[in-house]
Design a protein around this motif. Structure first.
Motif, short mmCIF file in Angstrom:
data_model
loop_
_atom_site.label_atom_id
_atom_site.label_comp_id
_atom_site.label_asym_id
_atom_site.label_seq_id
_atom_site.Cartn_x
_atom_site.Cartn_y
_atom_site.Cartn_z
N ILE A 92 16.59 26.18 -12.64
CA ILE A 92 16.80 24.93 -12.14
C ILE A 92 16.48 23.57 -13.09
O ILE A 92 16.78 22.97 -12.94
CB ILE A 92 16.94 25.15 -10.37
CG1 ILE A 92 18.75 25.89 -9.93
CG2 ILE A 92 17.42 23.46 -10.63
CD1 ILE A 92 18.11 26.47 -8.49
N SER A 137 20.81 22.45 -2.25
CA SER A 137 19.89 22.75 -3.56
C SER A 137 18.66 22.45 -3.48
O SER A 137 18.19 23.22 -4.07
CB SER A 137 20.86 23.08 -4.20
OG SER A 137 22.31 23.88 -4.40
N ILE A 138 18.95 21.34 -3.97
CA ILE A 138 16.87 20.15 -4.34
C ILE A 138 16.52 21.06 -2.73
O ILE A 138 14.65 21.76 -3.24
CB ILE A 138 16.80 19.40 -4.37
CG1 ILE A 138 18.15 18.85 -5.30
CG2 ILE A 138 16.18 19.12 -4.16
CD1 ILE A 138 17.47 19.14 -6.85
N GLY A 146 14.83 28.92 -9.41
CA GLY A 146 13.81 28.01 -9.04
C GLY A 146 13.88 26.66 -10.49
O GLY A 146 13.96 25.97 -10.31
N GLY A 196 21.07 26.97 -6.70
CA GLY A 196 20.17 26.20 -6.42
C GLY A 196 20.55 27.31 -4.52
O GLY A 196 19.99 27.99 -3.86
N VAL A 225 16.97 23.39 -0.74
CA VAL A 225 16.59 25.08 -1.14
C VAL A 225 15.22 25.32 -2.13
O VAL A 225 14.64 26.08 -2.37
CB VAL A 225 17.10 25.90 -1.92
CG1 VAL A 225 17.34 27.28 -2.20
CG2 VAL A 225 18.36 25.88 -0.58
N LEU A 226 15.02 24.48 -3.32
CA LEU A 226 14.12 24.68 -4.20
C LEU A 226 12.57 23.94 -3.54
O LEU A 226 11.35 24.62 -3.92
CB LEU A 226 14.11 23.54 -5.12
CG LEU A 226 15.03 24.00 -6.17
CD1 LEU A 226 14.99 23.15 -8.13
CD2 LEU A 226 14.66 25.64 -6.93
#
Ligand code: HEM
Ligand SMILES: [Cu+2]
Lengths: 164, 538
Positions: free
Chosen positions: B365, B272-273, B362, B409, B275-276
Motif C-alpha cells: 500500500i 484503510s489508513i 501494508g 487496506g 488498518v495500516l
C-alpha cells in the motif's frame, strides 16, 4: 460500565452498576451543536445558490442525529443497585429516579449463574436465581467486567452466608 | 413472576445463546453479527462489481465493439463504480468498524444496536434497486435505455436516461441513508462508550480513522441526496435545476456531485489508513511513529478534502481565481498524505519486521499508494490536467489510489483479523500467494493505462483507435488474472471459517505494540474466571 461499591451497613454491601459513558451530556450537546452549525453552513450556502433541496436532507439528518443522541442519553440514566445482606438481597433497576424493577431474594437460596455462549459470540449473561425466579443483572457491562462482577458478588455472598 | 429480565436493550433477549436460524440474522442487534453480515455483503458485491470489470476488460481487449452495444458497456462502467464504491468498499469498512470498534474501545456493543440493524438491512434493498436499474431496459421495454452516465450521473444525459435512472437514484438514496445511520452510530459509540482508561488520544488509529470518516459522511451525504433528488425532480416534476433550456445549469450538478465526491474518496481511504496504523506497528514490532501527527494529519485531510472538489472540473471553464484556488488546495493535500506515509515508513525503520500477509499488503500500500499521490499531483496542476482529464490516465490514477489505498487496506484488515473473527488461523502460504498474485496482476492491469492515457486514449469508451491495442491487451490480461486471484481469496476465507489451526487470543506477536485497543485482551472462547480481581471500585 461503572460500579460503585459501598458498605452501607457493617454487614451489607451495596453495588451500583451503570452503563459507562465517556462523554457528558454537555459534551454531547456541544458535539451536536458543532455538527449542526457546520452542516447548516453548507446547506445554507447551497440554499443561496438556489439549491434548496440540500437543506431538507440536512435537517432530516440532524433530526436523526439529535434523536439518536437523546435516546442514547436517556438510556444512560439506567442504573442497577444490588444490596447483599446476610438475610436478603435487594435488586433495584432504575431509569433516572424511576424504579423499573425491584426484587428481593433470600441470601441463602440465591445462586449466581454466569451463562457463557460457547463461541463467545454473544455476550455472557449474569443471572440471579432462586425458587424458579431469575433476573438478569449487569447487562450493560462488558464481558470481562461482568465476569469480574460475578466473581465479586459470589465472594460477597459466601461471606454473608458465613456471617449469618 | 417466573422469569424477570431487567436489561437495557443493549443486548437482544435470548434465552440460551443466539436465536437460531434466520431470525438470528434478520433481527440481529449484535455488533459482531451485523459486522459479519456487512463483510459478507461486501464480499458478494466484490464479485458482482468484479464480474462487470471482467466484462469491461473483455470488451476493451481488442479495438472494435465485440460483446454488446455501447450503451450496455457504459452501463457496466457506471454500475461497476457504484457497486465497488457504495456496495463493496464502504460496507466492508463498515463491517470492520462494527466488529472491531466496540472491542477496541471496550464497549459492550454499538451505541444504537437497532439502528445498526436498520443501516445494514438497507444495503440489500439498495443492491436490489441497483440490479433493477441494470435490468430495467429489459424488464420494462420502451422506457428508455440503460443508465449510461458513469457514476458521476452528469446531466443532461442523466435526465434523458430511461427508468433505470430512477432505480439508480433510489438506490443511492438508500445507500446514503444507510451510511448516515451507520456514521451516527459509530460517532456516538466512539464518543460515549469508551472504557474509562481509553481516552481519545489512546484510541487505536483505526477508531480515529472511522471517527473522521463518519464525520465526513455526515457532512457531505445530504448534498448528494439533494443533488440526486433534484435530478429526480428535473426528470419527473418539470423543474429545471440542471436544464439549460429552462434556465438551469448542468455545471451546478457537477459542483454538487464533487462536493460530495471528493470527500467520498477519503471516506474510502481513511478506514484503510486506520488498518495500516495497526498492521505496520504489529509486524514492525515498534510503536506507531508520530501517532498524534497521524491523527491530526487525518483531521487536516478531512477538512482540506472538503474544499478542493472542483479539481475534477478544471475543463468546464471556471474563473482563473477559482481554478488557482482549487489547484493550490489540491496540491496542499499531498502534505498530510505524505506525512502519513512518512510516519508509516518511520514506524518500520529499524523495526524487527516479519512479513506475514497483512504486512505484505501494508508495504505494498505504501509503495503503490505513493504512486497515486504522484499522479494525483500531476492531475492537480491545471495546465497538465487539461491534457489528462477524461483520459485513461485518470483511470490509472484513481485505481492506484483506490485499490491499494482502500481495497488492499481492507485485505490487510481481513487477514489481520480473520483469526480474531473466526478463531482459526488462515493458511499463511495461500495468503502470500494471494498477495503476490493480486499485487502483480493489479500492476499489469493498471500501469499500462498511464501510458494509453498519456497517449490520448479517452476513458469511458467502448471502442478505441488501434494504436492503443497493445496497452489494452496487457491491461486486459492483467485484469483477468486480478479477477481470478479473488477466487483464491474466497477459498482462503471459506477454508479459515470452516477450520484450521486454532488461533490464540493474540495471534500476532506484536499486536499489543503501538496503539493497541482492547480487542486482543479478549479470549475466545472465554474461560470462566474465578475470583481474580474486584470490579472497578471507587
Ligand atoms: C495527493 C493526493 C491526490 C491528489 C492531488 C488527487 C488529484 C486528483 C485530481 C486532480 C483528479 C481529477 C482528474 C481529472 O478528472 O481530470 C482526481 C481524480 C480522482 N481521484 Fe485523486 N487525488 C489524490 C488522491 C486520491 C485518493 C486518496 C483517492 C481515493 C482513495 C483518489 C481517487 C480519485 C478518483 C476516484 C478520481 C476520479 C473520479 C472520476 O472522475 O470518476 N484520489 N484526483
Ligand atoms: Cu478529488
Amino acid at each position: 460500565m461503572t460500579m460503585t461499591d459501598s458498605t452501607s451497613s457493617h454487614a451489607c454491601r451495596t453495588f451500583e452498576v451503570r452503563p459507562n459513558r465517556s462523554l457528558s451530556p454537555t459534551g454531547m450537546l456541544i458535539f451536536f451543536l458543532v455538527v449542526t452549525v457546520l452542516s447548516l453552513v453548507v446547506a445554507l450556502r447551497f440554499l443561496l445558490l438556489g439549491v434548496w433541496l440540500v437543506l431538507p436532507f440536512t435537517l432530516l439528518e440532524l433530526l436523526v442525529l439529535g434523536v439518536s443522541l437523546y435516546l442514547f442519553e436517556r438510556h444512560s440514566r439506567y442504573s442497577e443497585t444490588l444490596r447483599i445482606c446476610p438475610d436478603d438481597i435487594l435488586f433495584i433497576a432504575r431509569r433516572g429516579v424511576k424504579i423499573l424493577q425491584e426484587c428481593r431474594f433470600q441470601t441463602h437460596w440465591v445462586s449466581i449463574v454466569l451463562q457463557l455462549d460457547q463461541q463467545s459470540w454473544y455476550p455472557s449473561r449474569l443471572l440471579l436465581q432462586s425458587h424458579g425466579k431469575s433476573i438478569e443483572i449487569g447487562a450493560c457491562l462488558t464481558d470481562e467486567d461482568r465476569k469480574a462482577f460475578a466473581a465479586t458478588i459470589q465472594a460477597t455472598l459466601e461471606e454473608c452466608r458465613r456471617m449469618s | 413472576m417466573s422469569v424477570a429480565t431487567a436489561h437495557d436493550d443493549h443486548h437482544d433477549s435470548h434465552d440460551h445463546g443466539p436465536p437460531k436460524g434466520w431470525q438470528r440474522w434478520v433481527y440481529s442487534t449484535n455488533h459482531k453479527d451485523i459486522g459479519t453480515m456487512y463483510l459478507f455483503f461486501a464480499l458478494f458485491m466484490l464479485f458482482f462489481g468484479g464480474a462487470m470489470a471482467m466484462y469491461i476488460r473483455a470488451e476493451l481487449f481488442m479495438p472494435g465493439v465485440q460483446l454488446a452495444n455501447p450503451d450496455f458497456y457504459n452501463n457496466m462502467v457506471t454500475d461497476h463504480a457504484l457497486v465497488m464504491v457504495f456496495g463493496m468498499v464502504m460496507p466492508a469498512a463498515a463491517g470492520m468498524a462494527n466488529w472491531m470498534i466496540p472491542l477496541m474501545i471496550g464497549a459492550p456493543d454499538m451505541a444504537l444496536p437497532r439502528l445498526n440493524n436498520l443501516s445494514f438491512w438497507l444495503l440489500p434493498a439498495a443492491a436490489i434497486m441497483l440490479i433493477l436499474s441494470i435490468l430495467a431496459p429489459y424488464l420494462f421495454p420502451g422506457t428508455g435505455g440503460p443508465v449510461n452516465t458513469g457514476w458521476t450521473l452528469l446531466p443532461p444525459l442523466s435526465i434523458q436516461n430511461g427508468i433505470g435512472m430512477d432505480f439508480t437514484i433510489f438506490a443511492i438514496h438508500m445507500l446514503g441513508i444507510s451510511s448516515i445511520l451507520a456514521s451516527i452510530n459509530i460517532v456516538t459509540t466512539i464518543l460515549n462508550m469508551r472504557a474509562p482508561t481509553m481516552t481519545m488520544m489512546k484510541m487505536p488509529l483505526f477508531v480515529w480513522a472511522w471517527f473522521f470518516t463518519a464525520l465526513l459522511l455526515i457532512a457531505v451525504m445530504p448534498v448528494l441526496a439533494g443533488a440526486v433528488t433534484m435530478l429526480l425532480f428535473d426528470r419527473h416534476f418539470g423543474t429545471s435545476f440542471f436544464d439549460a433550456a429552462g434556465g438551469g445549469d448542468p455545471i451546478l450538478f457537477q459542483h454538487l456531485f464533487w462536493f460530495f465526491g471528493h470527500p467520498e474518496v477519503y471516506v474510502l481511504l481513511l478506514p484503510s489508513i486506520g488498518v495500516l496504523g495497526l498492521v505496520i506497528p504489529t509486524f514492525a514490532r515498534k510503536p506507531l511513529f508520530g501517532y498524534k501527527a497521524l491523527v491530526y494529519g487525518m483531521g487536516v485531510l478531512a477538512v482540506l478534502g472538503m474544499v478542493v472538489w472542483a479539481h475534477h472540473q478544471y475543463t468546464i471553464g471556471m474563473s482563473l481565481w477559482a481554478t488557482n484556488y482549487f489547484m493550490i488546495g489540491t496540491i496542499l493535500i499531498s502534505i498530510p498524505v505524505g506525512l502519513m506515509l512518512m510516519n508509516f515508513i518511520f514506524t518500520m525503520w529499524r523495526g524487527s519486521m516479519t512479513f506475514e500477509t497483512p504486512m505484505l499488503f501494508g508495504i505494498a500500500i505504501i509503495l503503490m499508494f505513493s504512486f497515486a499521490g504522484v499522479t494525483g499531483v500531476m492531475l492537480a496542476v491545471v495546465p497538465a490536467d487539461m491534457q489528462y482529464h477524461d483520459t485513461m490516465f485518470v483511470v490509472a490514477h484513481f485505481h492506484y489510489a483506490l485499490i491499494p489505498g482502500a481495497v488492499f487496506g481492507l485485505y490487510a484488515g481481513v487477514f489481520y483479523w480473520l483469526p480474531k473473527w473466526t478463531g482459526h488461523m488462515y493458511d499463511e502460504r495461500l495468503g502470500k500467494i494471494f498477495f503476490w498474485w493480486t499485487t502483480i496482476s493489479f500492476n499489469i492491469t493498471f500501469f499500462p493505462q498511464h501510458f494509453s492515457g498519456l497517449a490520448g486514449m479517452p476513458r469511458r469508451i467502448v471502442d478505441y483507435s488501434i494504436q492503443y491495442t497493445e496497452f489494452n491487451v496487457i491491461s486486459s490480461i492483467g485484469g483477468f488474472l486480478f479477477g481470478l486471484s479473488h477466487l483464491l481469496f474466497l477459498y482462503i476465507i471459506i477454508q479459515t471459517i470452516r477450520g484450521g489451526q486454532k488461533a490464540p487470543d493474540k495471534p500476532w506477536e506484536g499486536s499489543q505494540i503501538g496503539t493497541p485497543g482492547l480487542e486482543w485482551t479478549l479470549p475466545s472462547p472465554p474461560p470462566f474466571h474465578s475470583f481474580t480481581q474486584a470490579p472497578v471500585v471507587k
